[in-house]
Design a protein around this motif. Structure first.
Motif, short mmCIF file in Angstrom:
data_model
loop_
_atom_site.label_atom_id
_atom_site.label_comp_id
_atom_site.label_asym_id
_atom_site.label_seq_id
_atom_site.Cartn_x
_atom_site.Cartn_y
_atom_site.Cartn_z
N ILE A 233 2.80 -1.63 4.36
CA ILE A 233 2.22 -0.28 4.36
C ILE A 233 3.36 0.72 4.24
O ILE A 233 4.17 0.85 5.15
CB ILE A 233 1.39 -0.05 5.64
N TYR B 92 5.23 -2.03 8.34
CA TYR B 92 5.31 -0.61 8.01
C TYR B 92 6.71 -0.25 7.52
O TYR B 92 7.71 -0.80 8.02
CB TYR B 92 4.99 0.25 9.24
N HIS C 252 1.11 -7.35 8.84
CA HIS C 252 1.47 -6.20 8.02
C HIS C 252 2.72 -5.52 8.56
O HIS C 252 2.99 -5.53 9.75
CB HIS C 252 0.30 -5.21 7.87
N ARG D 126 0.86 -1.18 0.00
CA ARG D 126 0.00 0.00 0.00
C ARG D 126 0.90 1.23 0.00
O ARG D 126 1.59 1.50 0.98
CB ARG D 126 -0.92 -0.01 1.22
#
Ligand SMILES: [Zn+2]
Length: 389
Positions: free
Chosen positions: A229, A257, A255, A136
């Motif tokens: 992300i 980061y 997920h 993302r």
């Protein structure tokens, strides 16, 4: 099985009877005592012979019966032996795709270093082919993370972002200069495909038809083994918005980061929902430690300088993307990298990486901080710094 001494580990004799496999302390193994006959027998372990043939060769070298099997067991236990032929159907399928396997040979070699069992490196490499990852954010960090994952053999890498590629999104390995003005997600997906190992080595652009972009991109997040992300916005890197990962926490999707804010690069945390600290945990913890945090956050949010270009050193962004991809790959390969429940940070110009733990918060709805259910994660750091991060 065709035993082969892992070629990725450099061999050196420390003395006449002691052999060291590997150079770097993280994976080097010292084996001894090894007599001269056994030492020369080791050279036969090059993956071209099966075990019966090796037994025959040993007899010819006057090595005692059972010596070969005992030696193979010993080498296997030490994690030094690979299997040039085994690994199961997925591995065999990958080996048959010669071009693909050639592209991934250094990655395969690296996986043999970090795994113990024969053919386990090949199995993990083959397993990447069936992994699905979503990235993302398709700026300097995100587009490169996606490309690196694709180049490392991850079978499906989806990219999500809005808007169009700006000149400052361009970075080596990420958004190409030709993509300026195109849709960010579509351009990044094309970059992902261009480095995928199963892409033909010399595509003839004139013959290929118009590129078909998948408009849906992602579908159900449940299908992803990992979501990365990588916001283009520095504030979302420094203080990730829990709302942007709500769907992932709810669906239990791991997920990771990654991003750059001002002149600081961050990799982590890797969030295992319900197990390790999430973005909401981080926010709650920061608010506990620094009561002015929400006030600052509100000002940073409202003061976002419109269309102003954000600081993002391309060298730091590239390092962040590479490190994030490596952490993601380690996770996909079945390990827990050190970003699990921690943020690795480096600030220019010193650029020394250090980890800050992201503690599970007892009041966070993710559940990681609930009565001892939280996963114990050590990042080798002292007590948490109470200064504003
Ligand atoms: Zn949480």
């Amino acid at each position: 099985m065709h035993p082969i001494l892992k070629p990725a580990l450099r061999r050196g004799w420390r003395d006449l009877n002691t052999v060291q496999f590997g150079m770097t302390p993280a994976h080097a193994v010292v084996l001894g005592p090894v007599d001269t006959a056994t030492g020369s027998f080791l050279t036969l372990l090059d993956g071209t012979r099966g075990v019966p043939l090796l037994r025959e060769e040993a007899r010819r070298m006057d090595l005692p019966d059972g010596h070969v099997d005992a030696l193979l067991d010993r080498l296997c236990d030490a994690g030094l032996l690979d299997d040039a032929t085994g690994g199961g159907p997925a591995v065999e399928a990958l080996r048959r795709q010669r071009g693909v396997h050639d592209r991934l040979r250094p990655d395969h070699a690296a996986l043999t270093v970090t795994t113990a069992d024969p053919a386990e490196g090949a199995r993990r490499l083959a397993a990447r082919r069936s992994s699905r990852v979503q990235v993302r954010g398709a700026g300097r960090v995100g587009a490169l993370v996606a490309s690196v994952l694709s180049a490392a053999g991850v079978g499906q890498v989806d990219v999500r972002d809005g808007g169009r590629v700006e000149p400052w999104d361009v970075a080596p390995g990420g958004q190409p200069v030709e993509a300026v003005g195109e849709r960010r997600d579509a351009a990044a997906r094309r970059a992902v495909r261009s480095v995928a190992p199963d892409r033909p080595p010399a595509p003839d652009r004139r013959r290929s038809g118009p590129a078909v972009e998948r408009e849906d991109g992602a579908g159900e997040p449940r299908v992803f083994s990992l979501v990365v992300i990588a916001p283009r916005d520095g504030l979302s890197v420094h203080s990730p918005d829990p709302a942007s990962a709500e769907d992932l926490v709810a669906a239990g999707i791991p997920h990771l980061y990654a991003g750059v804010a001002e002149a600081t690069g961050t990799v982590g945390p890797l969030v295992l929902p319900g197990g390790t600290g999430c973005a909401q945990c981080l926010l709650l913890d920061r608010t506990d430690r620094d009561p002015t945090w929400p006030r600052l956050l509100a000002q940073w949010r409202s003061g976002r300088a419109g269309r102003q270009v954000q600081a993002c050193d391309v060298g730091l962004a590239t390092a962040v993307a590479g490190l994030a991809a490596a952490h993601g790959l380690a996770f996909l390969d079945g390990e827990l990298p050190s970003s699990t429940g921690a943020r690795w940070e480096a600030s220019a110009p010193g650029l020394d990486w250090h980890a800050r733990p992201v503690w599970p918060h007892p009041e966070c709805p993710c559940g990681a901080g609930e009565g001892g259910n939280g996963q114990e994660v050590s990042v080798g750091e002292g007590p948490h710094d109470t200064m504003a991060e």
